[in-house]
Design a protein around this motif. Structure first.
Motif, mmCIF file in Angstrom:
data_model
loop_
_atom_site.group_PDB
_atom_site.id
_atom_site.type_symbol
_atom_site.label_atom_id
_atom_site.label_comp_id
_atom_site.label_asym_id
_atom_site.label_seq_id
_atom_site.Cartn_x
_atom_site.Cartn_y
_atom_site.Cartn_z
ATOM 1 N N LEU A 36 37.284 -2.970 17.585
ATOM 2 C CA LEU A 36 36.645 -1.935 16.757
ATOM 3 C C LEU A 36 37.357 -0.602 16.978
ATOM 4 O O LEU A 36 37.770 -0.276 18.095
ATOM 5 C CB LEU A 36 35.162 -1.780 17.123
ATOM 6 N N LEU A 52 34.263 2.588 9.972
ATOM 7 C CA LEU A 52 34.430 1.682 11.106
ATOM 8 C C LEU A 52 35.369 0.541 10.710
ATOM 9 O O LEU A 52 35.121 -0.167 9.731
ATOM 10 C CB LEU A 52 33.076 1.125 11.542
ATOM 11 N N ILE A 54 37.056 -3.059 11.684
ATOM 12 C CA ILE A 54 36.717 -4.238 12.486
ATOM 13 C C ILE A 54 37.786 -5.297 12.267
ATOM 14 O O ILE A 54 38.164 -5.595 11.118
ATOM 15 C CB ILE A 54 35.330 -4.789 12.097
ATOM 16 N N SER A 71 27.137 -4.672 10.735
ATOM 17 C CA SER A 71 27.083 -3.442 11.525
ATOM 18 C C SER A 71 25.666 -2.889 11.465
ATOM 19 O O SER A 71 25.117 -2.674 10.370
ATOM 20 C CB SER A 71 28.074 -2.412 10.974
ATOM 21 N N SER A 73 23.251 0.259 12.673
ATOM 22 C CA SER A 73 23.197 1.613 13.236
ATOM 23 C C SER A 73 22.029 1.703 14.205
ATOM 24 O O SER A 73 20.868 1.494 13.827
ATOM 25 C CB SER A 73 23.037 2.653 12.123
ATOM 26 N N SER A 79 21.331 -1.658 8.537
ATOM 27 C CA SER A 79 22.383 -2.661 8.740
ATOM 28 C C SER A 79 23.209 -2.845 7.468
ATOM 29 O O SER A 79 22.713 -2.661 6.349
ATOM 30 C CB SER A 79 21.767 -4.006 9.161
ATOM 31 N N PHE A 106 32.965 0.011 6.404
ATOM 32 C CA PHE A 106 31.645 0.412 6.877
ATOM 33 C C PHE A 106 31.690 1.921 7.161
ATOM 34 O O PHE A 106 32.322 2.367 8.121
ATOM 35 C CB PHE A 106 31.256 -0.327 8.145
ATOM 36 N N VAL A 114 26.745 2.130 17.008
ATOM 37 C CA VAL A 114 26.631 0.959 16.139
ATOM 38 C C VAL A 114 26.734 -0.321 16.970
ATOM 39 O O VAL A 114 27.329 -0.335 18.048
ATOM 40 C CB VAL A 114 27.711 0.952 15.034
ATOM 41 N N TYR A 115 26.128 -1.372 16.438
ATOM 42 C CA TYR A 115 26.145 -2.691 17.071
ATOM 43 C C TYR A 115 26.744 -3.671 16.056
ATOM 44 O O TYR A 115 26.196 -3.846 14.958
ATOM 45 C CB TYR A 115 24.731 -3.101 17.468
ATOM 46 N N VAL A 116 27.890 -4.266 16.380
ATOM 47 C CA VAL A 116 28.645 -5.101 15.446
ATOM 48 C C VAL A 116 28.544 -6.570 15.869
ATOM 49 O O VAL A 116 28.650 -6.898 17.062
ATOM 50 C CB VAL A 116 30.123 -4.660 15.392
#
Length: 485
Positions: A36, A52, A54, A71, A73, A79, A106, A114-116
């Protein structure tokens, strides 16, 4: 062999995913090497945004048709998901090979967390990659220079205490951008105090006036550009004014409940105390200490001018007396002498129970018991009295009275009681008066005799002078007669 795939992309909003049991031939490492990073996209007009990027590796399998990238937030819980599918013809050619997949669309904001997640298509249970990522914030030179949300500008202020207003000035702002300004109380979040004002771009050269009612340490100014997710400037003009927190009292005379409520978040030890006359110390009342962060409540409290509340923090202690000014005491005690007795009278606005005690006053404004307690009941808006021995008198002898039907009460003292005049004292005073009368009469007689003697001597002296004058005239005549002959 590595192949980069960009075909077959579709965007979806996906909140929940059911998974299937993976086939035995599917390797658990079919997904690998997720990376990332942040990319910046700018238009010809100079408007920039953050995205973002990826990238990951997919080991194509006969039962895997592509990859899903999501992704989430952590700030907004919003999402975004994208499906990257491999076409049937490409899939046949590349089965068993590793392909690199990259997605750059994104959109994110400065400082966002953020959580991917990467999953296979279809979604097989336990076959996924997860990674948490922090987007660079406005402290990053590139982000702070190019992202409009970071153009917070410069905020200055002046406090007009007389008018209770704060004058704001905003400078160094982004072009063609208005600003929101507000006052707020900083708790877990900053809660609005009044309305939020929108200042148009043309009005930013003027001072903005925001009214306030209390100079609280958590009262803050916030200003931010009128664009989504803008960075906010915050300043708290009264952050060191801790003493402003101690005056927020509420007393209910019907329930006799005393409440203090914090206007700002704070951790403090609170106790009720009795204010001493001699040294302004406040002595804690038993069983009254409490630890508070928002509110403290005491039940069955006697409204006495010397009943105070003490606030203690590591930086010191502060004392406030809610009944000292502008609040009439609920009861009074008076002491009077009735012949050989001393009478203590209690008047109360409500029905109340009292105790009265004779005691010896001390330098610390307390009192050491010198007699027995007497209890007394007083009706609403009435006066009730109790008799005390007349032998109770003299310097430092006090009558102490206090309420016994409440949990927290402060005693009242009346000291230096006058002693009764006895019959022996009357006889002694009578004898003294008689002696003084005789002395006075003698003094009058002596004065009269002296005056009479003075008058007699004056008469004799005048007659003697007259006699000498006559003899002198006679001699002169005789001399005149002799000289003629």
């Amino acid at each position: 062999m590595w192949t980069r795939v960009f075909a077959g992309i579709s965007l979806q909003n996906t909140d929940f995913h059911f998974c299937h049991l993976p086939p035995a031939s599917l390797s658990p490492v079919v997904l690998r090497n997720m990376k990332l990073w942040t990319a910046m996209k700018c238009t010809e007009e100079g408007q920039c945004s953050l995205h973002l990027s990826i990238k990951g590796t997919l080991h194509l399998h006969e039962n895997v048709r592509g990859m899903e990238i999501c992704s989430l937030s952590m700030n907004t819980q919003k999402s975004q998901c994208v499906n990257v599918k491999v076409s049937r013809n490409t899939h046949v050619k590349l089965t068993g090979k590793k392909v690199k997949i990259q997605f750059n669309c994104f959109e994110v904001s400065a400082g966002q967390q953020v959580y991917v997640t990467m999953r296979t298509i279809p979604n097989y249970c336990g076959v996924q990659l997860n990674q948490e990522y922090y987007v660079e914030d406005c402290r990053n030179s590139d982000v702070g220079t190019n992202i409009p949300n970071c153009f917070a500008g410069k905020l200055t202020y002046e406090v007009d205490r007389a008018r209770q207003t704060i004058l704001l000035n905003i400078s160094d702002v982004a072009q063609s951008t208005g600003y929101y300004v507000r006052l707020c109380h900083q708790w877990f979040v900053c809660e609005d105090v009044g309305s939020v004002a929108l200042i148009q771009t043309n009005d930013l050269v003027k001072s903005i006036s925001l009214p306030f009612t209390q100079m609280l340490p958590c009262l803050c100014i916030e200003a931010w550009p009128a664009i989504p997710d803008a960075r906010r400037m915050q300043m708290c003009p009264f952050k060191n004014n801790i003493e402003a927190l101690w005056d927020n009292f509420i007393y209910n005379p019907i329930t006799q409940t005393l409440t203090w409520e914090a206007a700002c978040p704070i951790h403090v030890s609170v106790s009720l105390c009795e204010l001493m006359k001699t040294n302004d110390q406040c002595i804690d009342l038993p069983n009254s200490s409490k630890t508070a962060s928002e509110k403290v409540k005491y039940s069955r409290v006697d409204a006495h001018e010397k009943l105070c509340m003490k606030f203690t923090m590591k930086d010191g202690s502060w004392v406030r007396c809610p009944f000292a000014h502008g609040y009439s005491q609920a009861w009074t005690m008076k002491v009077s002498r009735m012949e050989e007795q001393i009478q203590a009278s209690f008047t109360s606005n409500t029905e109340a129970q009292f105790s009265v005690l004779v005691c010896n006053g001390t330098e610390s404004s307390s009192c050491d018991s010198a007699g027995i307690h007497q209890s007394i009941s007083v009706g609403s808006l009435t006066t009730t009295s109790v008799n005390i021995s007349g032998k109770t008198c003299g310097l430092n002898i006090c009558i102490q009275g206090w309420r016994t039907d409440v949990d927290y009460s402060i005693p009242t003292y009346i000291c230096d009681l006058p002693c009764a005049v006895s019959s022996q004292s009357h006889q002694h005073h009578g004898s003294s008066f008689n002696i003084l009368s005789v002395i006075a009469m003698l003094a009058v007689l002596v004065s009269m005799a002296a005056l009479l003697g003075y008058q007699l001597l004056s008469v004799l002296h005048r007659k003697r002078l007259e006699r000498k004058g006559a003899e002198h005239i006679k001699r002169q005549r005789m001399k005149s007669i002799r000289s003629s002959h």
